[in-house]
Design a protein around this motif. Structure first.
Motif, PDB file in Angstrom:
ATOM      1  N   ARG A 136       0.828  -1.199   0.000  1.00 24.80           N
ATOM      2  CA  ARG A 136       0.000   0.000   0.000  1.00 24.80           C
ATOM      3  C   ARG A 136       0.865   1.251   0.000  1.00 24.80           C
ATOM      4  NH1 ARG A 136      -5.428  -0.467   2.230  1.00 24.80           N
ATOM      5  NH2 ARG A 136      -6.009  -2.657   2.282  1.00 24.80           N
ATOM      6  N   LEU A 143     -10.508  11.015  -3.597  1.00 25.94           N
ATOM      7  CA  LEU A 143     -11.098   9.949  -4.408  1.00 25.94           C
ATOM      8  C   LEU A 143     -12.611  10.029  -4.282  1.00 25.94           C
ATOM      9  CD1 LEU A 143     -10.797   7.468  -6.216  1.00 25.94           C
ATOM     10  CD2 LEU A 143     -10.551   6.073  -4.152  1.00 25.94           C
ATOM     11  N   LEU A 152      -9.676   9.980  -9.099  1.00 24.66           N
ATOM     12  CA  LEU A 152      -8.697  10.457  -8.132  1.00 24.66           C
ATOM     13  C   LEU A 152      -8.285  11.864  -8.534  1.00 24.66           C
ATOM     14  CD1 LEU A 152      -6.742  10.053  -5.754  1.00 24.66           C
ATOM     15  CD2 LEU A 152      -5.137   8.994  -7.362  1.00 24.66           C
ATOM     16  N   VAL A 183      -3.982   3.480  -1.354  1.00 26.45           N
ATOM     17  CA  VAL A 183      -4.236   2.646  -2.524  1.00 26.45           C
ATOM     18  C   VAL A 183      -3.454   1.345  -2.420  1.00 26.45           C
ATOM     19  CG1 VAL A 183      -4.729   4.615  -4.032  1.00 26.45           C
ATOM     20  CG2 VAL A 183      -2.390   3.756  -3.864  1.00 26.45           C
ATOM     21  N   ILE A 191      -6.468  -1.050  -9.339  1.00 25.34           N
ATOM     22  CA  ILE A 191      -5.998  -0.318  -8.179  1.00 25.34           C
ATOM     23  C   ILE A 191      -7.223   0.110  -7.377  1.00 25.34           C
ATOM     24  CG2 ILE A 191      -4.834   1.748  -7.335  1.00 25.34           C
ATOM     25  CD1 ILE A 191      -2.906  -0.256  -8.490  1.00 25.34           C
ATOM     26  N   GLY A 193      -8.743   2.225  -3.993  1.00 23.12           N
ATOM     27  CA  GLY A 193      -8.431   3.267  -3.037  1.00 23.12           C
ATOM     28  C   GLY A 193      -9.453   3.311  -1.917  1.00 23.12           C
ATOM     29  N   SER A 225     -14.712   2.072  -0.298  1.00 21.07           N
ATOM     30  CA  SER A 225     -13.584   1.872  -1.207  1.00 21.07           C
ATOM     31  C   SER A 225     -14.078   1.978  -2.646  1.00 21.07           C
ATOM     32  CB  SER A 225     -12.917   0.508  -0.975  1.00 21.07           C
ATOM     33  OG  SER A 225     -13.809  -0.544  -1.269  1.00 21.07           O
ATOM     34  N   GLU A 227     -12.517   1.409  -6.982  1.00 18.65           N
ATOM     35  CA  GLU A 227     -11.444   1.224  -7.948  1.00 18.65           C
ATOM     36  C   GLU A 227     -11.047   2.576  -8.528  1.00 18.65           C
ATOM     37  OE1 GLU A 227     -10.524  -0.789 -12.312  1.00 18.65           O
ATOM     38  OE2 GLU A 227     -12.354  -1.348 -11.225  1.00 18.65           O
ATOM     39  N   VAL A 228      -9.751   2.826  -8.598  1.00 20.87           N
ATOM     40  CA  VAL A 228      -9.255   4.064  -9.203  1.00 20.87           C
ATOM     41  C   VAL A 228      -9.169   3.835 -10.713  1.00 20.87           C
ATOM     42  CG1 VAL A 228      -7.377   5.742  -9.292  1.00 20.87           C
ATOM     43  CG2 VAL A 228      -7.942   4.613  -7.131  1.00 20.87           C
TER      44      VAL A 228
END
Length: 312
Positions: A136, A143, A152, A183, A191, A193, A225, A227-228
């Motif tokens: 991490r 985000l 992001l 992340v 990825i 975050g 959470s 996904e980026v």
């Protein structure tokens, strides 16, 4: 991996149950996200035995072990129960053999059980371990979930990342993390975050201070959470910079081993950045579905040039 958790952490975050060895849960460490189904080891082949992994017994492994003599079964299981072995797990509600119980007791290893299928148990354990043991890092930014796209926002302090995110939240989008985004790489393409625990659901607005987004806007305004999928860099407008005006540049930024799509949006008085970000998210989704406005423009432009050339 440099991060370590215990079998107790695994129990607390999954639906596994303790069959025996509850007193050893805190002592047994987990450092590997992969699990082992010890088929070869049951035949006596230990040259590449991954002792540091969770050992999962399903119907196949149990049936094979039952066909062995009690003496051979205990000998094999005793060799599997090493000082590195974190735990033995039995799926489908299978009852561990007396030889297994004796081998783990002597080596202080817990036995865990689950009524679920072996594949399901394997997925649950693997997904949890991959998440908590993944490398991490913390990124300065915000985000936010905009139309299902994990955006992001990055940029210098004071450029307006939090204020832009606040306006997006008021428009119905969801905050994941403000100021700092932790992340980690979920797999070779993803990825993820999330907010550090101390900053969860919180946002800093200059002039007001810290606000609790969930308390002010409701549970639908936050998510734990995301996904980026798109990085947007907010930069102060400069006349010396040639900004992309057509959208043909496919830029990316690397986070761990994953290339994440990125773009730069210039900030200056009079530009509604939150509206632009909403359009950027919709345009990103459209491109993923095969609708690329910039490609269409280029095609039409080339057709026009060709048409004019033929007319001459």
């Amino acid at each position: 991996m440099d991060k370590m958790i215990t079998v107790k952490d695994l129990i607390d975050n999954t639906n596994l149950q303790v069959y025996s060895g509850a007193e050893f849960l805190v002592e047994r460490e987990l450092t590997e996200s992969e699990i082992s189904r010890p088929g070869l080891e049951l035949t006596g082949y230990f040259d590449y035995y991954p002792a540091e992994r969770v050992q999962l017994f399903g119907q196949t492994e149990t049936s094979y072990a039952r066909a062995m003599t009690s003496k051979n079964r205990y000998h094999i299981l005793e060799e599997m129960a090493t000082a590195k072995t974190p735990a033995f797990v039995f799926s489908r509600g299978i009852e561990p053999s007396s030889e297994m119980q004796r081998a783990v007791q002597e080596n202080q290893i817990p036995i865990l059980v689950s009524p679920l299928t072996t594949t399901r148990v394997s997925n649950i354990i693997t997904q949890y371990l991959e998440k908590v043991l993944a490398p991490r890092k913390s990124i300065h930014g915000v985000l936010i979930d905009v139309y299902g796209v994990g955006i992001l926002l990055k940029g210098d302090s004071g450029i307006g990342k939090s204020e832009t995110a606040l306006e997006l939240i008021k428009n119905g989008h969801r905050l994941v993390a403000d100021d700092r985004v932790d992340v980690y790489q979920q797999n070779e393409h993803t990825i993820v975050g999330e907010a550090p625990q101390i900053l969860e659901n919180l946002m800093e607005v200059r002039g007001i201070g810290i606000i609790d987004v969930m308390n002010l806007f409701g549970a639908s305004a936050v998510r734990s959470s995301m996904e980026v999928t798109l990085i947007i860099n907010l930069n102060n407008w400069s006349p010396d910079v040639n900004y992309d005006r057509i959208g043909t540049e496919n830029k990316t930024e690397q986070i761990f081993d994953v290339e994440v799509a990125s773009m730069t949006i210039p900030v200056k008085v009079g530009r509604n950045i939150s509206n632009i970000i909403e359009v950027a998210a919709m345009n990103y989704r459209a491109k993923k579905m095969g609708y690329d406005a910039s490609a269409r423009f280029e095609t039409q432009l080339n057709n026009l040039i060709k048409h004019n050339s033929e007319s001459d």
